[in-house]
Design a protein around this motif. Structure first.
Motif, mmCIF file in Angstrom:
data_model
loop_
_atom_site.group_PDB
_atom_site.id
_atom_site.type_symbol
_atom_site.label_atom_id
_atom_site.label_comp_id
_atom_site.label_asym_id
_atom_site.label_seq_id
_atom_site.Cartn_x
_atom_site.Cartn_y
_atom_site.Cartn_z
ATOM 1 N N ILE A 1 19.309 -8.504 35.343
ATOM 2 C CA ILE A 1 20.602 -8.229 34.708
ATOM 3 C C ILE A 1 20.899 -9.278 33.637
ATOM 4 O O ILE A 1 21.353 -8.959 32.526
ATOM 5 N N SER A 2 20.631 -10.532 33.940
ATOM 6 C CA SER A 2 20.874 -11.613 32.976
ATOM 7 C C SER A 2 19.981 -11.460 31.754
ATOM 8 O O SER A 2 20.427 -11.629 30.616
ATOM 9 N N GLU A 3 18.707 -11.141 31.974
ATOM 10 C CA GLU A 3 17.774 -10.962 30.858
ATOM 11 C C GLU A 3 18.193 -9.808 29.955
ATOM 12 O O GLU A 3 18.182 -9.926 28.724
ATOM 13 N N LEU A 4 18.577 -8.690 30.554
ATOM 14 C CA LEU A 4 18.979 -7.524 29.766
ATOM 15 C C LEU A 4 20.199 -7.825 28.909
ATOM 16 O O LEU A 4 20.264 -7.455 27.738
ATOM 17 N N ASP B 1 12.412 0.134 23.892
ATOM 18 C CA ASP B 1 13.621 0.729 23.322
ATOM 19 C C ASP B 1 14.666 0.894 24.422
ATOM 20 O O ASP B 1 15.865 0.892 24.151
ATOM 21 N N ILE B 2 14.205 1.062 25.644
ATOM 22 C CA ILE B 2 15.104 1.157 26.793
ATOM 23 C C ILE B 2 14.351 0.697 28.040
ATOM 24 O O ILE B 2 13.139 0.891 28.153
ATOM 25 N N ILE B 3 15.087 0.085 28.953
ATOM 26 C CA ILE B 3 14.532 -0.416 30.207
ATOM 27 C C ILE B 3 15.062 0.427 31.358
ATOM 28 O O ILE B 3 16.252 0.745 31.414
ATOM 29 N N ILE B 4 14.182 0.776 32.290
ATOM 30 C CA ILE B 4 14.600 1.337 33.579
ATOM 31 C C ILE B 4 14.250 0.296 34.622
ATOM 32 O O ILE B 4 13.096 -0.151 34.684
ATOM 33 N N ALA B 5 15.217 -0.121 35.427
ATOM 34 C CA ALA B 5 14.946 -1.256 36.315
ATOM 35 C C ALA B 5 15.847 -1.241 37.540
ATOM 36 O O ALA B 5 16.861 -0.533 37.589
ATOM 37 N N ARG B 6 15.452 -2.018 38.526
ATOM 38 C CA ARG B 6 16.349 -2.404 39.605
ATOM 39 C C ARG B 6 17.406 -3.324 38.990
ATOM 40 O O ARG B 6 17.448 -3.510 37.774
ATOM 41 N N ALA B 7 18.237 -3.917 39.815
ATOM 42 C CA ALA B 7 19.351 -4.692 39.274
ATOM 43 C C ALA B 7 19.455 -6.065 39.925
ATOM 44 O O ALA B 7 20.530 -6.500 40.330
ATOM 45 N N TYR C 1 26.560 -4.227 42.656
ATOM 46 C CA TYR C 1 27.591 -5.073 42.046
ATOM 47 C C TYR C 1 27.039 -5.792 40.815
ATOM 48 O O TYR C 1 27.753 -5.980 39.831
ATOM 49 N N ASN C 2 25.762 -6.182 40.881
ATOM 50 C CA ASN C 2 25.134 -6.786 39.696
ATOM 51 C C ASN C 2 25.086 -5.784 38.545
ATOM 52 O O ASN C 2 25.428 -6.108 37.403
ATOM 53 N N ALA C 3 24.660 -4.564 38.851
ATOM 54 C CA ALA C 3 24.505 -3.534 37.821
ATOM 55 C C ALA C 3 25.831 -3.209 37.137
ATOM 56 O O ALA C 3 25.868 -2.917 35.931
ATOM 57 N N GLU C 4 26.911 -3.278 37.893
ATOM 58 C CA GLU C 4 28.220 -2.945 37.324
ATOM 59 C C GLU C 4 28.648 -3.915 36.226
ATOM 60 O O GLU C 4 29.463 -3.561 35.373
ATOM 61 N N LEU C 5 28.097 -5.115 36.231
ATOM 62 C CA LEU C 5 28.413 -6.060 35.159
ATOM 63 C C LEU C 5 28.050 -5.487 33.792
ATOM 64 O O LEU C 5 28.806 -5.620 32.828
ATOM 65 N N LEU C 6 26.878 -4.850 33.702
ATOM 66 C CA LEU C 6 26.451 -4.240 32.445
ATOM 67 C C LEU C 6 27.079 -2.864 32.243
ATOM 68 O O LEU C 6 27.506 -2.521 31.143
ATOM 69 N N ALA C 7 27.127 -2.073 33.307
ATOM 70 C CA ALA C 7 27.659 -0.714 33.183
ATOM 71 C C ALA C 7 29.121 -0.717 32.756
ATOM 72 O O ALA C 7 29.545 0.127 31.957
ATOM 73 N N ASN C 8 29.898 -1.669 33.262
ATOM 74 C CA ASN C 8 31.320 -1.738 32.915
ATOM 75 C C ASN C 8 31.551 -2.097 31.449
ATOM 76 O O ASN C 8 32.646 -1.913 30.922
#
Length: 354
Positions: free
Chosen positions: A266-269, A255-261, A290-297
């Protein structure tokens, strides 16, 4: 065509490399691997790819003597790589970054073999930044990398990853022996695991288990015996694993993932539309932030920097992300255009055209 793949053995490099190798083999090419492969060497051999392993190491000591030792070791690795390239006689070389790939890519370029390198992260690593000046093409995972490189050499292929053939939620839960009526958290702390993340998540699950949550926890090999025993002792509904061999099953259950980035994660998520809390690896130039910000933004993830990671901050992020009630389709729409759905094939096509 004979293609030599140069890579290091960490998950961030090896997974995209293997996916690309599979795509190339399907297209009729003969693929070999070379580099500093570490524990990944056996995994590659199990897939029936020839392997040429090198000895080298990253720069851990930045003193004068450290640089001197690093230069000597890398020079020796480059020298040995000339022999590897000569023996393989590849038509093309594809490098996947890191010090593990550097000597092979350098030797191949000096021997006038057409070379393509793939940059996984938004901000290029030091090795790829240097190699980009001498190779023919640079494939990037994310369009944001273009600004850091020579635009005439750049092609956006995306990052090869696991995002197809995901089973149903019920099949994913059954694979881990979990309850279909509970919310499921999946913790992926990177291929080596994360001690701090492991400990905080264990403490968090002692609370969340009373609120109808269960979990799949990839601990990393080193911490696995400890957390397997601790979860059993506490009687918590958590499936602890040193490594998740079929990540698609875990994604299906989550239902939710906790992960490194890492770039592949990031692409899979994004491609699967999975809600996430991301704790970027804080070292190696802070590339993962910077990778994580792609999804967070795009509102598809919440970032917690490791210095701010506590049981309270993780609990609040998980609760807030789940309360947003974004469906998988919502997240896919939010992240549309950020990721390539056929990255391995795109890389194969670029290599063929060098």
């Amino acid at each position: 065509m004979k293609i030599l793949i140069a890579t290091g053995g960490t998950g961030g490099h090896i997974f995209p490399a293997i996916e690309t190798a599979k795509a190339l083999r399907v297209r009729g090419h003969h693929v070999s691997f070379a580099g500093v492969l570490g524990l990944a060497e056996e995994k590659i051999k199990a897939l029936d790819f020839p392997v040429f392993s090198l000895a080298a190491q990253g720069l851990n000591d930045r003193s004068f003597l450290g640089w001197l030792s690093f230069g000597k070791i890398m020079s020796q690795a480059v020298f040995r790589s000339f022999g590897v390239v000569q023996k393989c006689a590849p038509d093309k070389i594809i490098g996947f970054g890191g010090y593990g790939a550097f000597p092979v890519v350098m030797a191949g370029s000096l021997m006038r073999c057409p070379v393509l390198i793939h940059e996984q992260n938004v901000v290029p690593g030091k090795a790829n930044a240097l190699l980009s000046k001498i190779v023919k093409k640079v494939a990037i995972s994310f369009e944001g990398s273009r600004q850091y490189l020579n635009p005439s050499k750049v092609v956006w292929t995306g990052c090869p990853c696991h995002h197809s053939a995901v089973p149903s939620r019920s099949e994913g839960l059954a694979a881990f022996g979990l309850d279909k009526n509970k919310k499921t958290i999946v913790l992926i702390g990177g291929s080596q695991g994360s001690q701090k993340l492991n400990e905080i998540f264990f403490e968090l699950m002692k609370d969340l288990s009373h609120s109808g949550f269960q979990a799949i926890h990839m601990t990393g090999k080193k911490d696995f015996p400890l957390y397997e025993a601790r979860y059993q002792k506490e009687g918590l509904p958590v499936k602890a694993l040193a490594f998740i061999n079929n990540i698609s099953q875990a994604y299906a259950a989550a239902d939710i993932i906790i992960a490194r980035a890492g770039a592949a994660t990031i692409s899979e998520l994004g491609l699967l539309g999975l809600a996430a809390v991301l704790v970027p690896y804080p070292f190696a130039g802070n590339h993962q932030k910077y990778n994580a910000e792609l999804l967070a933004n795009k509102g598809a993830a919440i970032i917690i920097e490791q210095k701010d990671l506590t049981k309270s901050s993780l609990h609040e992020a998980v609760t807030r992300m789940l309360s947003s009630n974004f469906s998988k389709e919502d997240i896919k729409k939010r992240t549309q255009g950020l990721f390539q759905t056929d990255a391995a094939l795109q890389l194969a096509l670029v290599a063929e055209g060098l």
